[in-house]
Motif scaffolding. Structure first.
Motif, PDB file in Angstrom:
ATOM      1  N   LEU A 475       0.812  -1.215   0.000  1.00  0.00           N
ATOM      2  CA  LEU A 475       0.000   0.000   0.000  1.00  0.00           C
ATOM      3  C   LEU A 475       0.846   1.266   0.000  1.00  0.00           C
ATOM      4  O   LEU A 475       0.373   2.339  -0.393  1.00  0.00           O
ATOM      5  CB  LEU A 475      -0.941  -0.007   1.202  1.00  0.00           C
ATOM      6  CG  LEU A 475      -2.105  -1.001   1.097  1.00  0.00           C
ATOM      7  CD1 LEU A 475      -2.821  -1.138   2.437  1.00  0.00           C
ATOM      8  CD2 LEU A 475      -3.081  -0.581   0.014  1.00  0.00           C
ATOM      9  N   VAL A 536     -10.229  -4.950   1.805  1.00  0.00           N
ATOM     10  CA  VAL A 536      -9.472  -4.524   0.636  1.00  0.00           C
ATOM     11  C   VAL A 536      -9.088  -5.733  -0.207  1.00  0.00           C
ATOM     12  O   VAL A 536      -8.898  -6.837   0.316  1.00  0.00           O
ATOM     13  CB  VAL A 536      -8.202  -3.747   1.042  1.00  0.00           C
ATOM     14  CG1 VAL A 536      -8.553  -2.464   1.766  1.00  0.00           C
ATOM     15  CG2 VAL A 536      -7.297  -4.611   1.917  1.00  0.00           C
ATOM     16  N   LEU A 538      -6.213  -6.453  -2.593  1.00  0.00           N
ATOM     17  CA  LEU A 538      -4.963  -6.011  -3.180  1.00  0.00           C
ATOM     18  C   LEU A 538      -4.649  -6.763  -4.466  1.00  0.00           C
ATOM     19  O   LEU A 538      -3.966  -6.219  -5.358  1.00  0.00           O
ATOM     20  CB  LEU A 538      -3.827  -6.173  -2.174  1.00  0.00           C
ATOM     21  CG  LEU A 538      -3.986  -5.387  -0.865  1.00  0.00           C
ATOM     22  CD1 LEU A 538      -2.761  -5.578   0.019  1.00  0.00           C
ATOM     23  CD2 LEU A 538      -4.222  -3.914  -1.141  1.00  0.00           C
ATOM     24  N   ASN A 541      -6.270  -4.927  -7.102  1.00  0.00           N
ATOM     25  CA  ASN A 541      -5.529  -3.706  -7.373  1.00  0.00           C
ATOM     26  C   ASN A 541      -4.338  -3.979  -8.283  1.00  0.00           C
ATOM     27  O   ASN A 541      -4.101  -3.247  -9.253  1.00  0.00           O
ATOM     28  CB  ASN A 541      -5.050  -3.085  -6.056  1.00  0.00           C
ATOM     29  CG  ASN A 541      -4.253  -1.824  -6.268  1.00  0.00           C
ATOM     30  OD1 ASN A 541      -3.021  -1.858  -6.291  1.00  0.00           O
ATOM     31  ND2 ASN A 541      -4.941  -0.714  -6.445  1.00  0.00           N
ATOM     32  N   SER A 544      -5.504  -4.470 -11.716  1.00  0.00           N
ATOM     33  CA  SER A 544      -5.943  -3.225 -12.349  1.00  0.00           C
ATOM     34  C   SER A 544      -4.770  -2.409 -12.867  1.00  0.00           C
ATOM     35  O   SER A 544      -4.922  -1.583 -13.771  1.00  0.00           O
ATOM     36  CB  SER A 544      -6.758  -2.385 -11.359  1.00  0.00           C
ATOM     37  OG  SER A 544      -5.915  -1.761 -10.404  1.00  0.00           O
TER      38      SER A 544
END
Length: 625
Positions: A475, A536, A538, A541, A544
């Motif tokens: 993060l 969350v 990850l 993410n 993406s």
């Protein structure tokens, strides 16, 4: 005198393209490429110069975060043995100040990187300009002055002709194995675009010879005498062994004398893990056998180490009365530490000389038997930590390392920097080759791993590279995933989800902090972060941002995912959820202390108990004088 009319930025790029280092007859470019994010402080200067020079003269990489660009450059420099480096250019203002953390990391770790931040106008046609910090008491200060304390060399180029001595000094420092680190040339945006008639000699090829100074003869003789008279000598290998490519020299010394070799985080892999004399990591995150040897050693030979508190267990580890130190280091600043005998020399040259001076000497066979048995006991502990009897169960963090250990070969590089993984890796990882174990633990900077992996892969494009990343670190800085995807740099990211700052959570518990503020959870009724884990995703993410993502829920799936990632040519993320942040990783506990002061007055029982334990440990601290 023949001259060439160029802008300051154009002249700088041309100059950098013609700088080389040479060691042991091998020559390579000193500045291999330039990273950059452009803004009004460098787009028309360095940016235009890079465009005009072309990729053959100065390759360019587009970054997403200025700090991350420095991390990538540092990873490249370390993998290149400090013989080649990258430059990083930024705009003024926030782009420049974002360099500070990366610069500190480079300088702390003694790794070369050239920083080229834009600066405010030297001619001051308007004052202030966009993003300029006004300093009422000093008109010649800008935010770039923040880089002074974290740079090994700093200059501001306020006139074109001042670039010539500054650029030469910058190269000297970058190529110097003693003084290297972050080098900053602050470039006012108007000066970057200003033309000047440069002497052609400025652009001549220059080769910076990397010296290998030999130890002083008298100091060497005294070191050999101390080793011969010691009953329980121990070698501590630091990062200088790798920087000097002294691994074979260290092996020759260990083979000849039987002296056991422990390693710092930076020095791990100096001996292959299965070498009979390798006893693993030393210090707070060290192995039981290495730390037991350290406690009873009567002579400690530090090879290329700067003796940090993690290595010395905050000066509680080397406990034998009268213990002596011999410090082989190219930097006199480090060689004097621990009140040791200073053997100022290149690590390889020094180790070769010490081996010759000890010809015929060997430690007592009983000492060899002792550490051999201790090494075997620790190997059994590693096996237990790695073992995963149930392939259908969720893995622990050490079982993640065990699965990776089963997949990698000698050529793989494993990168980490912060969190609970460095301790587990230092204790458990079986380094197979000198460049496999890549821990940034001088600054232990969260966010280093992914950009660092990109830099390593650029330096060694044929080696599989693994960035081991916890959720907290991910993060902090996932942005350079986009760079890896854009450039087709096939790094592998092992993303370990444990819902918080696991390492600091454990430290908080030990020091009476009760894991306050360390878990990634919703607030509970008492306003603490002890509710359900945050939802969350990850892995989504990472996908993406363009990575191939493989989710592994069990040990069996993890093994398959790691093998698939290693075979892939694309940037690939293996996502695995381990235990929560308030659960131990599965590694053996700390084998030595680390000094983190505990509250001297407190009402909460956990802190009172922790203080009692702290006072017990601190009583064992000593100064080696």
């Amino acid at each position: 005198m023949t001259t060439r009319r160029l802008t300051v930025a154009q002249a700088l790029v041309e100059f950098l393209s013609r700088q080389y280092t040479e060691r042991d007859g091998r020559r390579q470019r000193l500045i291999g490429a330039c990273w950059g994010i452009f803004g009004h402080g460098n787009v028309a200067g360095v940016g235009q110069a890079l465009l005009e020079s072309g990729p053959e003269r100065m390759p360019y990489f587009q970054g997403r975060n200025e700090q991350a660009m420095v991390h990538a450059a540092v990873g490249y420099a370390r993998q290149s043995g400090r013989l080649s480096a990258h430059a990083v250019t930024t705009s003024i203002g926030p782009g420049a100040t974002n360099l500070v953390t990366g610069a500190a990391l480079a300088t702390v770790n003694r790794l070369p990187v050239l920083l080229l931040p834009g600066d405010v106008f030297a001619t001051r046609p308007a004052d202030p300009v966009l993003q300029q910090l006004e300093v009422p008491y000093a008109g010649d200060v800008s935010v770039n002055d923040c880089l002074r304390p974290v740079s090994k060399y700093f200059d501001r180029i306020v006139r074109p002709e001042s670039l010539i001595p500054a650029a030469l000094q910058a190269m000297r420092v970058l190529a110097d194995p003693v003084d290297t680190g972050a080098v900053t040339l602050a470039l006012p945006q108007d000066v970057q675009a200003e033309a000047f008639d440069w002497p052609e000699e400025f652009f001549a090829e220059r080769v910076w010879h990397i010296r290998r100074p030999a130890p002083d003869a008298d100091a060497l003789a005294e070191a050999a005498r101390l080793v011969r008279s010691a009953a329980r000598p121990l070698i501590v290998a630091g990062g200088g062994v790798h920087h000097s490519e002294a691994e074979d020299a260290l092996k020759a010394l260990a083979d000849a004398t039987g002296i056991p070799v422990a390693s710092t985080q930076a020095g791990k892999g100096s001996l292959r893990h299965d070498h009979p004399a390798d006893v693993g990591g030393i210090g707070h995150t060290g192995t039981a056998v290495a730390d037991d040897l350290a406690r009873t050693a009567d002579l400690v030979i530090g090879a290329g180490t700067r003796w940090t508190d993690f290595t010395t267990a905050s000066n509680t580890l080397f406990a034998t009365p009268g213990v002596r130190f011999v410090n082989l280091n190219i930097a006199a600043f480090d060689a004097h530490k621990m009140a040791g005998l200073s053997l100022v020399a290149d690590a390889r040259a020094g180790l070769d000389a010490l081996t010759a001076a000890l010809d015929g000497h060997r430690v007592d066979p009983e000492y060899v038997r002792e550490y051999t048995e201790g090494k075997q006991r620790w190997e059994e502990a590693v096996d237990r930590a790695y073992a995963a009897p149930d392939a259908g169960a969720r893995p622990s963090q050490t079982q993640v390392l065990g699965a990776l250990d089963a997949v990698v070969g000698d050529e793989d590089v494993v990168i980490n920097a912060a969190g609970s993984l460095p301790g587990d890796l230092h204790k458990l990882w079986r380094a197979r080759s000198p460049r496999q174990y890549h821990l940034e633990y001088g600054y232990s900077c969260m966010g280093y791993e992914i950009p660092g992996a990109i830099g390593v892969r650029l330096a060694a494009p044929d080696r599989p590279v693994w960035a081991l990343v916890g959720d907290g670190t991910y993060l902090m800085m996932p942005t350079e995933i986009v760079t890896a995807v854009q450039e087709g740099i096939g790094i592998n990211v092992v993303l370990v989800q444990n819902h918080g700052y696991a390492s600091i959570g454990g430290l908080s518990e030990l020091t009476g902090g009760e894991r306050f503020g360390t878990a990634y959870r919703f607030r509970a009724a008492d306003s603490t972060y002890t509710g359900d884990p945050l939802p969350v995703d990850l892995a989504a993410n990472a996908a993406s941002l363009g990575m191939d993502v493989i989710r592994a829920q069990t040990v069996g799936e993890l093994r398959e995912a790691l093998a698939t990632a290693r075979a892939s040519k694309r940037p690939t993320c293996v996502y695995v959820e381990t235990e929560t942040a308030d659960t131990l990783s599965g590694a053996p506990g700390a084998q030595a202390w680390w000094d983190v002061p505990v509250a001297e007055t407190a009402t909460r029982p956990a802190a009172v108990k922790a203080r009692e334990e702290y006072e017990r440990h601190v009583a064992g601290r000593r100064r080696h004088l």
